[in-house]
Design a protein around this motif. Sequence first.
Motif, short mmCIF file in Angstrom:
data_model
loop_
_atom_site.label_atom_id
_atom_site.label_comp_id
_atom_site.label_asym_id
_atom_site.label_seq_id
_atom_site.Cartn_x
_atom_site.Cartn_y
_atom_site.Cartn_z
N ASP A 197 -78.14 8.64 45.63
CA ASP A 197 -76.76 8.81 45.21
C ASP A 197 -75.92 9.44 46.31
OD1 ASP A 197 -77.34 11.56 45.20
OD2 ASP A 197 -77.85 11.56 43.08
N ALA A 198 -74.70 9.82 45.97
CA ALA A 198 -73.76 10.36 46.96
C ALA A 198 -74.23 11.69 47.54
CB ALA A 198 -72.38 10.52 46.33
N ALA A 237 -72.05 13.00 38.32
CA ALA A 237 -71.38 13.83 39.33
C ALA A 237 -71.57 13.27 40.74
CB ALA A 237 -71.91 15.26 39.27
N ALA A 238 -72.50 12.33 40.93
CA ALA A 238 -72.76 11.80 42.27
C ALA A 238 -72.77 10.27 42.27
CB ALA A 238 -74.10 12.32 42.78
N ASP A 239 -71.99 9.66 41.35
CA ASP A 239 -72.02 8.21 41.22
C ASP A 239 -70.93 7.49 42.00
OD1 ASP A 239 -69.77 8.82 39.80
OD2 ASP A 239 -70.36 7.80 37.95
N GLY A 240 -70.23 8.21 42.89
CA GLY A 240 -69.16 7.56 43.64
C GLY A 240 -69.64 6.73 44.81
N GLU A 241 -70.87 7.00 45.25
CA GLU A 241 -71.41 6.30 46.41
C GLU A 241 -72.91 6.06 46.18
OE1 GLU A 241 -70.33 7.00 50.89
OE2 GLU A 241 -72.09 8.21 50.43
N MET A 242 -73.40 5.00 46.80
CA MET A 242 -74.80 4.63 46.62
C MET A 242 -75.37 4.13 47.94
SD MET A 242 -76.21 1.97 43.76
CE MET A 242 -77.93 1.48 43.64
N GLN A 243 -76.62 4.48 48.22
CA GLN A 243 -77.30 4.01 49.43
C GLN A 243 -78.57 3.29 49.04
OE1 GLN A 243 -77.68 6.68 52.89
NE2 GLN A 243 -79.85 6.21 52.93
N VAL A 244 -78.80 2.13 49.62
CA VAL A 244 -79.98 1.32 49.32
C VAL A 244 -80.76 1.09 50.61
CG1 VAL A 244 -80.81 -0.92 48.52
CG2 VAL A 244 -78.91 0.19 47.34
N GLU A 245 -82.07 1.29 50.57
CA GLU A 245 -82.94 1.06 51.71
C GLU A 245 -84.05 0.09 51.34
OE1 GLU A 245 -84.43 4.64 53.45
OE2 GLU A 245 -82.66 5.79 52.90
N LEU A 246 -84.36 -0.85 52.24
CA LEU A 246 -85.47 -1.77 51.98
C LEU A 246 -85.85 -2.49 53.26
CD1 LEU A 246 -84.83 -5.22 51.46
CD2 LEU A 246 -83.02 -4.02 50.28
N ALA A 256 -83.85 -1.43 56.62
CA ALA A 256 -82.40 -1.50 56.85
C ALA A 256 -81.71 -0.72 55.73
CB ALA A 256 -81.92 -2.95 56.87
N ILE A 257 -80.50 -0.26 56.01
CA ILE A 257 -79.79 0.62 55.05
C ILE A 257 -78.43 0.02 54.74
CG2 ILE A 257 -78.84 2.92 54.67
CD1 ILE A 257 -80.89 3.99 56.65
N TRP A 258 -78.10 0.01 53.45
CA TRP A 258 -76.77 -0.40 52.99
C TRP A 258 -76.16 0.79 52.25
CZ3 TRP A 258 -80.74 -3.59 53.66
CH2 TRP A 258 -80.50 -4.87 54.23
N ILE A 259 -74.88 1.02 52.47
CA ILE A 259 -74.22 2.16 51.85
C ILE A 259 -72.79 1.79 51.52
CG2 ILE A 259 -73.49 3.20 54.04
CD1 ILE A 259 -74.09 5.95 52.75
N GLY A 260 -72.25 2.36 50.45
CA GLY A 260 -70.87 2.08 50.09
C GLY A 260 -70.52 2.63 48.71
N PRO A 261 -69.26 2.51 48.33
CA PRO A 261 -68.82 3.01 47.02
C PRO A 261 -69.36 2.15 45.89
CG PRO A 261 -67.04 1.82 48.11
CD PRO A 261 -68.15 1.92 49.11
N THR A 262 -69.48 2.75 44.72
CA THR A 262 -69.96 2.04 43.54
C THR A 262 -68.81 1.53 42.66
OG1 THR A 262 -70.18 4.12 42.35
CG2 THR A 262 -72.12 3.29 43.49
#
Length: 263
Positions: A197-198, A237-246, A256-262
Amino acid sequence: MPPQPMFQQPRNGLGVTALVLGLVGLLFGVFPFTFWLGAILGVLALIFGIIGHGRARKGEATNKGMALAGLVLGSVALVVSIVWLIALAFAVDEFAKGIDEEIAKQEKASSAPSAPGATSEAAPEPTETVPAALKFGQTFTYEDGIKVTVSKPRVYRPDQFAAGHTKGNSAFQVTVTIVNGSKETLDVSGALVDASDAEGAQAEAIFDGSNATEMFRGNVLPGKQAKGSFAFSIPAAADGEMQVELSPTILDHEEAIWIGPTK
């Protein structure tokens, strides 16, 4: 005066036991290192739920709904545990294959004759260049032609049997697409997806009866693609941004990493 019929106490113990075992088994089943305990508790919940449900049908118990709920939760806990067992078995198999291949390469390199005047210094191995972060929707292409894309997170509504989702949290789902642009068959069964999460805390994966999370299975032929959906539970409280790794494989590709707003 005729004798009064004796009142028989309802035998509700098995229904209550089935419900408790089903809930606890489901909690253990969603974690990769305790899924085996979730499977055991799920089987026990199934057994007690079936017996308790039978007693309720005979009128010996009054908690038919509780026994049925324990039966259902036990079934879900067992299914989730089996999914984890399959995923870990594939991961261990991939890891073992990678070690065997690396040993074979080293043995081949050590047995190869050296050219005249050649030094013993080994050439550096090429490294995979992975960007610090990609935006959701962007595609990362590995050197061997394999492409991975993570969609933008979308709001997900877990069903009533969802595991891994805490009430009050926000649930989001992403779709991962892996395109095999290489010349060899790609085993994607070890492509596990993590999210945070953020605040950097790891998000729990959500499993339910509506395919919240569909992990990759099997092989992808050259030129073909595979898609999987992955849902995660994030504190409000931390759902404004999300990071995904795979990574498409465990050993052969960097994450690789992807990140951005939800939202």
